[in-house]
Structure formats: C-alpha cells, structure tokens
Enzyme design. Structure first.
Site, PDB file in Angstrom:
ATOM      1  N   ARG A  25     -23.388  61.289  88.044  1.00 42.88           N
ATOM      2  CA  ARG A  25     -24.088  60.832  86.835  1.00 42.88           C
ATOM      3  C   ARG A  25     -24.694  59.445  87.053  1.00 42.88           C
ATOM      4  NH1 ARG A  25     -22.721  65.354  84.648  1.00 42.88           N
ATOM      5  NH2 ARG A  25     -20.541  65.759  84.156  1.00 42.88           N
ATOM      6  N   CYS A  46      -1.888  70.873  84.933  1.00 42.76           N
ATOM      7  CA  CYS A  46      -0.971  70.677  83.799  1.00 42.76           C
ATOM      8  C   CYS A  46      -0.754  71.980  83.017  1.00 42.76           C
ATOM      9  CB  CYS A  46      -1.511  69.600  82.864  1.00 42.76           C
ATOM     10  SG  CYS A  46      -1.918  68.081  83.745  1.00 42.76           S
ATOM     11  N   PRO A 277     -12.017  47.704 102.030  1.00 41.54           N
ATOM     12  CA  PRO A 277     -12.849  47.755 100.821  1.00 41.54           C
ATOM     13  C   PRO A 277     -13.785  48.956 100.729  1.00 41.54           C
ATOM     14  CG  PRO A 277     -13.413  45.850 102.209  1.00 41.54           C
ATOM     15  CD  PRO A 277     -12.220  46.488 102.821  1.00 41.54           C
ATOM     16  N   ILE A 279     -12.760  51.953 101.398  1.00 41.67           N
ATOM     17  CA  ILE A 279     -11.913  53.125 101.108  1.00 41.67           C
ATOM     18  C   ILE A 279     -11.208  52.884  99.775  1.00 41.67           C
ATOM     19  CG2 ILE A 279     -10.034  54.591 101.910  1.00 41.67           C
ATOM     20  CD1 ILE A 279     -10.671  53.743 104.762  1.00 41.67           C
ATOM     21  N   TYR A 280     -11.339  53.827  98.884  1.00 43.54           N
ATOM     22  CA  TYR A 280     -10.727  53.756  97.556  1.00 43.54           C
ATOM     23  C   TYR A 280      -9.572  54.765  97.506  1.00 43.54           C
ATOM     24  CZ  TYR A 280     -14.907  51.217  96.079  1.00 43.54           C
ATOM     25  OH  TYR A 280     -15.903  50.282  95.955  1.00 43.54           O
ATOM     26  N   GLY A 283      -5.334  58.224  91.651  1.00 45.48           N
ATOM     27  CA  GLY A 283      -4.405  59.300  91.304  1.00 45.48           C
ATOM     28  C   GLY A 283      -2.977  59.042  91.766  1.00 45.48           C
ATOM     29  N   ASP A 284      -2.264  60.137  91.955  1.00 41.12           N
ATOM     30  CA  ASP A 284      -0.822  60.055  92.239  1.00 41.12           C
ATOM     31  C   ASP A 284      -0.504  59.280  93.512  1.00 41.12           C
ATOM     32  OD1 ASP A 284      -0.638  61.695  90.074  1.00 41.12           O
ATOM     33  OD2 ASP A 284       0.241  63.416  91.117  1.00 41.12           O
TER      34      ASP A 284
HETATM   35  P1  FAD Z   1      -4.081  66.369  92.515  1.00 42.54           P
HETATM   36  O1  FAD Z   1      -4.653  66.722  91.217  1.00 42.54           O
HETATM   37  O2  FAD Z   1      -2.776  66.964  92.885  1.00 42.54           O
HETATM   38  O3  FAD Z   1      -5.142  66.747  93.613  1.00 42.54           O
HETATM   39  C1  FAD Z   1      -4.895  66.478  94.965  1.00 42.54           C
HETATM   40  C2  FAD Z   1      -5.613  67.491  95.821  1.00 42.54           C
HETATM   41  O4  FAD Z   1      -5.766  66.945  97.110  1.00 42.54           O
HETATM   42  C3  FAD Z   1      -4.816  68.760  96.008  1.00 42.54           C
HETATM   43  O5  FAD Z   1      -5.551  69.874  95.572  1.00 42.54           O
HETATM   44  C4  FAD Z   1      -4.554  68.822  97.508  1.00 42.54           C
HETATM   45  O6  FAD Z   1      -4.658  70.143  98.013  1.00 42.54           O
HETATM   46  C5  FAD Z   1      -5.651  67.960  98.056  1.00 42.54           C
HETATM   47  N1  FAD Z   1      -5.299  67.337  99.333  1.00 42.54           N
HETATM   48  C6  FAD Z   1      -4.199  66.662  99.655  1.00 42.54           C
HETATM   49  N2  FAD Z   1      -4.254  66.199 100.904  1.00 42.54           N
HETATM   50  C7  FAD Z   1      -5.431  66.618 101.413  1.00 42.54           C
HETATM   51  C8  FAD Z   1      -6.035  66.475 102.673  1.00 42.54           C
HETATM   52  N3  FAD Z   1      -5.489  65.790 103.656  1.00 42.54           N
HETATM   53  N4  FAD Z   1      -7.243  67.047 102.861  1.00 42.54           N
HETATM   54  C9  FAD Z   1      -7.840  67.736 101.870  1.00 42.54           C
HETATM   55  N5  FAD Z   1      -7.304  67.904 100.657  1.00 42.54           N
HETATM   56  C10 FAD Z   1      -6.113  67.340 100.434  1.00 42.54           C
HETATM   57  N6  FAD Z   1       0.188  65.091  84.163  1.00 42.54           N
HETATM   58  C11 FAD Z   1       0.054  64.749  82.865  1.00 42.54           C
HETATM   59  O7  FAD Z   1      -0.408  63.644  82.577  1.00 42.54           O
HETATM   60  N7  FAD Z   1       0.399  65.619  81.876  1.00 42.54           N
HETATM   61  C12 FAD Z   1       0.881  66.853  82.142  1.00 42.54           C
HETATM   62  O8  FAD Z   1       1.175  67.624  81.215  1.00 42.54           O
HETATM   63  C13 FAD Z   1       1.054  67.224  83.474  1.00 42.54           C
HETATM   64  N8  FAD Z   1       1.557  68.421  83.790  1.00 42.54           N
HETATM   65  C14 FAD Z   1       1.650  68.793  85.098  1.00 42.54           C
HETATM   66  C15 FAD Z   1       2.144  70.048  85.407  1.00 42.54           C
HETATM   67  C16 FAD Z   1       2.258  70.441  86.716  1.00 42.54           C
HETATM   68  C17 FAD Z   1       2.793  71.787  87.038  1.00 42.54           C
HETATM   69  C18 FAD Z   1       1.849  69.559  87.756  1.00 42.54           C
HETATM   70  C19 FAD Z   1       1.935  69.984  89.187  1.00 42.54           C
HETATM   71  C20 FAD Z   1       1.370  68.305  87.465  1.00 42.54           C
HETATM   72  C21 FAD Z   1       1.278  67.904  86.135  1.00 42.54           C
HETATM   73  N9  FAD Z   1       0.789  66.640  85.802  1.00 42.54           N
HETATM   74  C22 FAD Z   1       0.670  66.301  84.481  1.00 42.54           C
HETATM   75  C23 FAD Z   1       0.446  65.654  86.831  1.00 42.54           C
HETATM   76  C24 FAD Z   1      -1.029  65.653  87.132  1.00 42.54           C
HETATM   77  O9  FAD Z   1      -1.459  66.962  87.375  1.00 42.54           O
HETATM   78  C25 FAD Z   1      -1.281  64.788  88.330  1.00 42.54           C
HETATM   79  O10 FAD Z   1      -0.885  63.480  88.025  1.00 42.54           O
HETATM   80  C26 FAD Z   1      -2.727  64.761  88.734  1.00 42.54           C
HETATM   81  O11 FAD Z   1      -3.178  66.049  89.025  1.00 42.54           O
HETATM   82  C27 FAD Z   1      -2.907  63.872  89.966  1.00 42.54           C
HETATM   83  O12 FAD Z   1      -4.226  63.913  90.372  1.00 42.54           O
HETATM   84  P2  FAD Z   1      -4.615  63.641  91.889  1.00 42.54           P
HETATM   85  O13 FAD Z   1      -6.076  63.749  91.979  1.00 42.54           O
HETATM   86  O14 FAD Z   1      -3.969  62.409  92.341  1.00 42.54           O
HETATM   87  O15 FAD Z   1      -3.912  64.809  92.681  1.00 42.54           O
END
Ligand code: FAD
Length: 816
Positions: A25, A46, A277, A279-280, A283-284
């Site tokens: 965007r 989620c 700088p 690389i960002y 998330g988790d």
């Molecule tokens: P993710 O969304 O997990 O995405 C990471 C992606 O990176 C994955 O698909 C993985 O395959 C990919 N990946 C990893 N390493 C590599 C690599 N080396 N190369 C290529 N791809 C890669 N949070 C809430 O706030 N409320 C909720 O109700 C809630 N419920 C949840 C229920 C469940 C069952 C789960 C599993 C999580 C829940 N969460 C909830 C947490 C929330 O989903 C996560 O905090 C959020 O998805 C994190 O986002 P992210 O982008 O960091 O990681």
C-alpha cells in the site's frame, strides 16, 4: 520511491503477511517476496481450535488469504514450501531451499523476519510417539481433527490459552478430557484468584483438571497412550495435545550473528530493526522494550505480530518519518465455556518478581444495570504504582462484558492513566450495556479510597489471626455460606450493635464480594475502631469445588428453554427472573413463587448469583419439590422445579400446599437462654415448612420491648416503676443461670459470637422475616403497664383465645 527495492519476508502468516500488505500500500513498485516454509500463508492460527471442535465449520474460512489471492490483489511474489536457511549479511542475500531441495540465494535491500515461534516439545521419554500432537498450523489442525474423531479420551498437557481452548472444544465434542498443568493454577501468567472462575468452570463441565503436576513421559499402552505424571499418577488417552508454550524460531538470526535476548528472541529497536539495520524482526520471534516498566518484552500474540508487521513496513518505506512501534503490553483473553478471563499489562506475580512497589484492588460488580434481565458478575483487578498511582496491569473475569473492561484497562495503561482516572472514565451506559457506575469506575473508586486512606486493605485473612472478624452480610446469606470464625453483624445493624465489639482489638470486615465489608469498615472507622477491609471478598479465596450434579451443565440450551412456554409434560411453566439479585434474594423469591404454584405446576427461575447452582437443588430437596434440573449458561443459572403432593413450604405472605404443621409456644420467661430456645424452635418450624406462633406473657414480654424504651404518655407511677425495673428488649435479658451480676451473660454472648452462633436479635429478625407470629398477651401488658408503642414492630396483640386457636392448628405446644 525506490523502484528497485527488493524486500524479502520470511514467514507469511500474521506478522509477515501484514508487513507485505502494508508495504504494497505504501510502495507500489517494490519487489516484495514472501518466503513461507509451509503450504499456506495468512491463515487464522487463532481459529484452529474452533475448527477442531466444530464451532467454525467451514475450514476454508481459516484461510484468510491464499498465495494466489496475495499475488493477485497485492502483486506479491509468494513462495510457499520454501524454507529460508541462511542469511549472508555482507552480500545481503537470503539462502532458500525449495520443495525440490534446490537452494537459491535471493538478494534483498531489506529483510523482514517473521518466522514465529514453535510449540515446545521437551525431550521426554515417548515424546515422539504417534498420537502426541502440537497445534500451530492447518496441517496440525487436520491431523488433530481426524485423530479426535476416533478418540474417546484426550490428554491436554498445559493449561495456557491454547490448552484451555482445546479442552473446551474437546468437551463440546463429547470427549473425556484430562487437563494437566505443572503450575498450581491454569493460565500461569495470571494471578491465581483471577483464574479460579476458569478452574471451577472446567470442573463443572466435566474436565478432569490436574494442577501442580507435570508429565514425566509417555508410553504406548495396549489401547492408546499412557502418560506418567510427576506424582506417579498414570493417565490413559487415545490422543495427546501438547500445549506447554512456544520457543522463538530464531535459529536463522542466531546463525547470522544478530543480537538475541536472554530467552532467545531477536532484539529489536522501536522501528523493529535488529542489530543489523537492514534486517527487521516482528511477531513472536522478536523482543522489544516493555512500555510500562522498561526492560525486555517478548509477547507472543496475534495483535502485536500484525501491528509490528505494519510498523516495520512503515519504517522501510518512510524511514525516520515513520511512527515508531510503541511496544506491547500483553493484552490477552480466553473464553472457557461460559466464562471469560483476561489480562493486560503486568500481573501481580510479575510485579513481585520485578520488585516493583505496587498497590492493588479487586472489585466485583454487575456487567450491566442489575435490574436489567441477565445481569451477571464481573471481577476486575487493577494494579498501580504505589507512589504515582500509574496503572501497571489489570485482569478481568466474568461471563459477559469481560472484553470491554479489559480493553478499557489496556487503553488506560497505554494512555499512562492512573488508578484515580478510572473513577471518571465516561463509559457507554444504557441498562442493557453497562451501569451508571461501570465496574471500571468502581475499581477506580476503590483504588482512590485506598490511596486516600478511607479504607485500610487486607488481602489474606491469614495475615490477621488475632482480630475480630465481622461478617457484614445479611443473616440469611451467612446461614447458607458461613465464614469460619466470623461474627455476623449485617452492616445496616452495625451502628446499633457496636457495643458487641471490643474497641481495644483490631477488626477486619469481611463479606463475599468486598462491598458490604467496605460499608461496614467505614462505619467502624468513623466510630474509632482500628479496622481493615478484606479486599475482593472471601469468594475470591474460596476453594474450587466439585459440582454436586453428576451431569455437567450443557451449553446453548438456555435460550431454547426460555422461549418454551410449556414443559414437555404439557404443564404451563411459570417464569421467574431473579437475575441481578444477590443471595439470598433469589432463593427467597423462589420460595414465594413456588408456594403460589398449583400442584403439578412448574417454576422456571433464572438467577445470576453463582451460588444458586447449588442453592436451588438444596432448596428443592429441603422442601420436597421435584427438582427438574439446574443449568448454567453465560453466568445465568436456570433451575426448574415441579410442585408435587407433599411440598410443605409456605410463602412469606401466606400458606400454600397441604396444611402445614408447626409449633406454638407460650414464652413466659424473660431470660436470654429461654427466649433463644423459643426462637430457635419457631425458626425451625418455619424452615420445615410449618407455622409457628409465640405467645408472650408476663416476663416474656420483656423480650419484645424496644431498646431504648420510647417515652409513652398515660402511665401511672407503678407502670413507670415497672418499666424502669424491667429489661428492655433482647440485649438486656439476663441468663437464667450463672447471670453473675451480668458477667455470666456477657461471657455467654462473647462465646456465642466467637463460635459464630446466632444471637437473639438475629434469631428474632429471621423469625419475623420467616413469618413466625409474635403475639403479646394483652392481659399481661395491662398488669405490667406495657403499652403497644413499647413493643417492637410486627408484634400482634392477643388474648388466650388467640393462642388456643393457633395451638389447635399445630402439632406441638410448648411452655417456655
Ligand atoms: P506465525 O504467524 O506463526 O507465522 C510464522 C510463519 O513463519 C509460519 O507459517 C512458519 O511456517 C514460517 N517460518 C518459520 N521459519 C521459517 C523459515 N525459516 N523459512 C520460511 N518460513 C518460515 N494470539 C492471540 O493474540 N490471540 C489468540 O486467540 C491466539 N490464538 C492462537 C491459537 C493457536 C492455536 C496458535 C498456534 C496461536 C494463537 N495465537 C493467538 C498466537 C498468534 O497466532 C501468534 O502470536 C502469531 O501468529 C505470531 O505471528 P508471527 O508472524 O510471529 O508467526
């Protein structure tokens, strides 16, 4: 805009997909590529538990976007089933391996890492056995869903948010569920008193909740799996769901030499930049700074991941003009059947660990106007910095409106408001939605009272072993659920009964929810007592109990029931709405309404007092009504009873059902112990569904006298002399034995209070409210010069015929 800008994003779900969409965007020309290890992007992780349980029926709804839709709508390149395996920071290339095993090196100007966190799988014996699952993506979900179809017994290990959601969904599927948690509470990131409601709900719904016990290992059993716990207990299951936490997927970053935090997260600044700088990280996987107290903060939640992705994109495109990410405070909520609980900011446990000087309050109030149907309780806990009053954290639980209050607290924390500010937040109010004083306002009032010194708090009654404990609730409530060692003085009676307390000893005021005790403590404090208020009430500290009913309450049938005007038997159903009433209000309404029913008639009553779940069947049993069931949905307890031949209860306003039997007594004595015996018997007769009449004659009239004696005109000298010499009312009566110039009587009163035995004024009040007839003998009144105005309200005047008439209808006549 730089047309050449090449942006690579590792991870295509919450943080990654959000970053990609925002980048497009802001920059129509950048080359944006998502690298995703799995087959899906931008799916709703989620929502996974709810498809397993069938609440989200349509699997395709979980795929918020597909690779094709992202390519089409946002002109992104999406490479699924491609894993990022290395970063060359000097050459600014990312090594990736495709599904065919081929490796490529993709150049980047900016790289965003959003690889998330993987479920923890500790190296326990048997951890890799088939049948043991973790839940992170759609494939995990599909595996669990098909395994659950054939499973009867499921072990859920870990009672965090995901474990609780899974337990709920599996129970709804009709599975037998053991939920095992190492901590001695569910949701260990919250404070224990705020999670009890969830523990009770799990148990009520039939979950075998095992707290304070961990897994030692798994082994294959003859049928299914066997888990051994630290305690030695063995659990059999056809399916195991492991939900004991997550670990950041920071291996790639570590190998590239990016700076990591103590727990392995990638450290980022307010722009989400790592130690490199270009690389960002979002998330988790990332660790930023806690905006409340400073220090590191890694919050594995969906909201922060999405918003961090957006902020990183802003900084990549707009540089220092972009607004920085303000940090995550950790706002989370979970629904467990009909209850919800959630947290924002820091818990009390965490503040203690950090050594922060804090204060707190806990209030329980209704979610909306108590007079509007369906009002249910909400409990709000707020923590603030002691010196400044600045909010540090909040937790809320209840049945309805938990999310709204939690969000208000989260907003207040983000806005750096103080506890006093909560008092005057102007929140949406109309009877179906809230109250003129919202529970959040009440928390603000309570906190302000503490800060202003209007009340002195006590949180744990064990901290005050040698005090006078005053239970400020109405006597009827105390009878149903007494507080051990407490003296019951209902707060409206306190002013008149201050003499029963020892001013030289400290007092603690208690009640169930912390409201009446606050009222009592204000009276006591202004009368010079050293008093503390038990904040939050004893209900918060009450242990979780097993439900009496063998059949756990079902969900989703409440609406059906209230829509149905007739029972399946064809009998009309009388409906009674007792919601918004505190105990014993609902039971007293039931008593009156049930008494009016015709034989065979059915009463359906709804109440929002949680104790009604057990009070209702107990009432039916005690009064010989047929209990047709009691169910709970979203904090509203609905009970149904049928009036059968033999029900003996009478309403306060008159008799009902078959002719009740009862007791008549002539109370001749004006002595404390004898008068008490008369009232105990009369109250007992009423409780058994009968009638009772007490006929007061000669010295017995003293029991009924008002204290202080009111001035009465038209008395001669002898009348006045009698009036002066005779005791005025129950507080002045002597003991029949061991009076010892008043010492024996005082000792007896003190002992009875210490043992929480009812006193004579309390017995008299219950008797009047319960419908005992108190008749003063007119002939004796004449002889002793006592006028009607000198007697307490509710006393009838009568002669011997009155007594004999009443006696002829009862089966016991006593002379006391
Ligand atoms: P993710 O969304 O997990 O995405 C990471 C992606 O990176 C994955 O698909 C993985 O395959 C990919 N990946 C990893 N390493 C590599 C690599 N080396 N190369 C290529 N791809 C890669 N949070 C809430 O706030 N409320 C909720 O109700 C809630 N419920 C949840 C229920 C469940 C069952 C789960 C599993 C999580 C829940 N969460 C909830 C947490 C929330 O989903 C996560 O905090 C959020 O998805 C994190 O986002 P992210 O982008 O960091 O990681």
């Amino acid at each position: 805009m730089n047309k050449e800008k090449k942006i690579l994003i590792v991870g295509g779900v919450a943080g990654g997909a959000s970053a990609a969409a925002r980048l497009r965007r802001l920059d129509e020309f950048a080359e944006i590529t998502i690298i995703e290890r799995g087959p899906d992007v931008s799916f709703a992780n989620c929502g996974l538990p709810y498809h397993i349980g069938g609440e989200i029926q349509d699997r395709s709804k979980l795929a918020v976007q597909t690779p094709a839709s992202l390519e089409q709508q946002l002109a992104l390149k999406v490479r699924t089933e491609t894993e990022a395996t290395g970063i060359d920071r000097d050459k600014k290339t990312l090594e990736v391996r495709g599904a065919d095993g081929a490796t490529e090196h993709l150049p980047y100007d900016k790289l965003i890492l959003s690889p998330g966190a993987s479920p923890l799988k500790p190296p326990l014996p048997g951890i890799d056995l088939p049948g043991i699952h973790t839940l992170r993506n759609l494939q995990d979900m599909d595996r669990i869903k098909s395994a659950a179809a054939g499973a009867k017994r499921v072990l859920v290990i870990g009672a965090g948010f995901i474990g609780l959601e899974m337990a709920e969904q599996l129970i709804d599927l009709g599975k037998s569920v053991h939920l095992v948690e190492l901590a001695d509470q569910v949701l260990p990131q919250m404070d224990p008193e705020m999670t009890k409601i969830v523990e009770q709900e799990l148990i009520n719904r039939g979950v075998d909740l095992i707290l304070g016990d961990g897994i030692q290992g798994f082994k294959q059993a003859e049928s299914g799996l066997e888990a051994e716990l630290n305690s030695g207990r063995k659990l059999a299951g056809d399916l195991v769901i492991l939900s004991i936490g997550v670990r950041p997927e920071s291996g790639l970053a570590k190998a590239a030499g990016l700076e990591l935090g103590d727990r392995g997260h990638i450290k980022v600044n307010a722009n989400l930049q790592t130690s490199d700088p270009d690389i960002y990280a979002v998330g988790d996987v990332c660790e930023g700074v806690d905006p409340i107290l400073g220090g590191p903060a890694a919050i594995p939640l969906g909201g922060p991941a999405n918003r961090q992705g957006r902020s990183a994109a802003d900084h990549i495109v707009n540089g220092d003009k972009a607004r920085p990410y303000p940090g995550s405070i950790g706002t989370a909520i979970v629904r467990v059947f009909d209850v919800a609980t959630g947290v924002t900011g820091h818990s009390e446990k965490r503040l203690k660990q950090l050594g922060i000087d804090y204060e707190k309050t806990i209030v329980t109030d209704f979610n909306h106007a108590s007079y509007f149907p369906g009002a249910t309780h909400l409990t709000v806990k707020v923590l603030w910095e002691k010196e400044s009053g600045r909010l540090l954290g909040g937790q809320v639980n209840g049945y309805d409106g938990v999310d709204k209050r939690l969000d208000v607290l989260a907003t207040a924390i983000r806005g750096k408001l103080g506890i006093e500010d909560l008092s005057h937040l102007e929140l949406a109010y109309a009877p179906p939605f809230g109250a003129a004083k919202d529970p959040i306002n009440t928390a603000g009032f309570s906190g302000s009272n503490l800060r202003d010194g209007l009340t002195r708090p006590i949180y744990d009654l064990n901290d005050a072993p040698d005090v006078q404990l005053i239970d400020a609730r109405p006597a009827q409530m105390v009878q149903l659920k007494p507080i051990p060692h407490a003296i019951n003085i209902p707060y409206p009676e306190l002013r008149a009964r201050l003499g029963e307390l020892d001013k030289s000893r400290p007092v603690v005021a208690v009640c169930a929810l912390g409201k009446m005790s606050y009222f009592a403590s204000r009276i006591l404090k202004q009368h010079g007592f050293d008093v503390r208020t038990h904040v939050g009430g004893w209900k918060l500290a009450a242990p979780v109990s097993k439900p009496e009913s063998a059949n756990p309450p079902q969900r989703s049938n409440h609406n059906e029931m209230t829509r149905n005007p007739t029972h399946s038997s064809g009998q009309p159903v009388t409906k009674l709405d007792a919601t918004g009433m505190a105990c014993p209000g609902p039971i007293m309404r039931v008593r009156d309404a049930a008494a009016e029913l015709p034989e065979g008639g059915i009463l359906e009553v709804s109440a929002s007092d949680a104790g009604f779940m057990t009070d209702f069947p107990a009432f039916c049993k005690a009064n010989a009504y047929e209990c047709l069931g009691v169910e709970s949905e979203k904090g509203i307890v609905t009970g149904r009873l049928r009036k059968v031949a033999g029900c003996t209860v009478a309403s306060a306003s008159g008799p009902a059902g078959p002719a009740p039997k009862g007791t008549t007594a002539v109370v001749f004595s004006g002595e404390l112990d004898r008068a008490m015996a008369a009232f105990v018997i009369a109250n007992g007769a009423i409780a058994m569904g009968g009638k009772a009449t007490l006929f007061f004659t000669f010295w017995g009239l003293n029991v009924l006298r008002k204290n202080p004696a009111p001035p009465v005109a038209g008395k001669d000298f002898m009348d006045k002399m009698f009036g002066f010499m005779l005791p005025t009312g129950p507080d002045k009566l002597p003991l029949s034995n061991m009076h010892m110039a008043g010492m024996g009587t005082a000792m007896m009163k003190q002992r009875m209070a210490a043992k929480n035995l009812p006193n004579l004024p309390g017995l008299m009040k219950s008797a009047i409210e319960g419908g005992v007839r108190l008749v003063a003998c007119t002939m004796s009144m004449e002889a002793m010069g006592i006028k009607k105005e000198e007697l307490i309200d509710g006393v009838e005047l009568g002669g011997v015929a009155e007594y004999l008439g009443a006696a002829s209808e009862t089966h016991a006549n006593l002379f006391i």
